[in-house]
Enzyme design. Structure first.
Site, PDB file in Angstrom:
ATOM      1  CB  ILE A  28      31.110  55.581  43.451  1.00 46.83           C
ATOM      2  CG1 ILE A  28      30.820  55.014  45.075  1.00 46.83           C
ATOM      3  CG2 ILE A  28      31.610  54.435  42.598  1.00 46.83           C
ATOM      4  CD1 ILE A  28      29.358  54.480  45.093  1.00 46.83           C
ATOM      5  CB  CYS A  29      31.684  59.701  40.263  1.00 44.44           C
ATOM      6  SG  CYS A  29      29.894  59.445  40.287  1.00 44.44           S
ATOM      7  N   PRO A  30      34.946  59.294  40.977  1.00 42.21           N
ATOM      8  CG  PRO A  30      35.851  60.207  43.056  1.00 42.21           C
ATOM      9  CD  PRO A  30      34.434  59.787  42.462  1.00 42.21           C
TER      10      PRO A  30
ATOM     11  CD  GLU B  39      31.579  54.295  38.128  1.00 43.76           C
ATOM     12  OE1 GLU B  39      31.121  53.174  38.036  1.00 43.76           O
ATOM     13  OE2 GLU B  39      31.191  55.312  37.922  1.00 43.76           O
ATOM     14  CB  VAL B  40      36.117  59.589  36.376  1.00 43.86           C
ATOM     15  CG1 VAL B  40      37.074  60.691  35.637  1.00 43.86           C
ATOM     16  CG2 VAL B  40      34.584  59.863  36.107  1.00 43.86           C
TER      17      VAL B  40
END
Length: 175
Positions: free
Chosen positions: A46-48, A50-51
């Site tokens: 998930i983090c990529p 958002e980033v």
């Protein structure tokens, strides 16, 4: 977790920035607002989203005199490798390997040993004016975060689902 009105804990940490190792200090960020977002880990699912979403919206946040700063428990070398894999990130990604900054903001998950997915917006005096967190398995909305920044910048009372171009109410000082 910190809440609106709380002073933001200062930081001066190593970060990945534009493909190199640098330092980022809250005291040296000149923008009117600071969007500080915590995420669990580099090289995750998930983090990529958002980033890269925040990176793709840099122009819009910059137009609102808002700096973006990301933070996770990964070290700066991991941030550099991951940012390269993502095609480059134009804002600092702070290395918080011991979780001390996440703990200072009250968003360290003791069970998972990572930062929660949390967002803080800090004003010019570096007080928290907005704070939210969501479960590790749910990504936050970059569009909603930008809407909140824009609403804050009006200095007015903005109703639910307000968007730029819609009328806001009086300032909060009018009450």
């Amino acid at each position: 977790m910190l809440k609106p009105g709380d002073p933001a804990p200062p930081f001066d940490l190593e970060c990945a920035l534009d493909g190199r190792i640098a330092r980022c200090s809250l005291a040296k960020i000149p923008s009117e607002l600071v969007l500080l977002f915590f995420y669990p880990r580099d090289f995750s699912f998930i983090c990529p989203t958002e980033v890269t979403g925040f990176n793709e919206s840099m122009k819009e946040f910059t137009a609102e005199n808002t700096a973006i700063v990301g933070v996770s428990i990964d070290n700066v070398d991991s941030h550099l490798r991951w940012a390269r894999e993502l095609g480059g990130i134009s804002y600092p990604i702070l290395a918080d390997p011991d979780g001390s900054l996440a703990k200072a903001y009250g968003v360290f998950d003791q069970n998972e040993k990572v930062a929660l997915r949390a967002t803080f917006i800090l004003d010019k005096k570096r007080k928290v004016v907005y704070a939210s967190s969501c479960p590790l398995n749910i990504g936050r909305s970059v569009i909603e975060t930008l809407r909140i920044v824009r609403a804050l910048r009006t200095g007015r009372l903005c109703p639910a689902d307000w968007t730029p171009g819609l009328e806001c109410g009086p300032t909060d000082r009018d009450f």
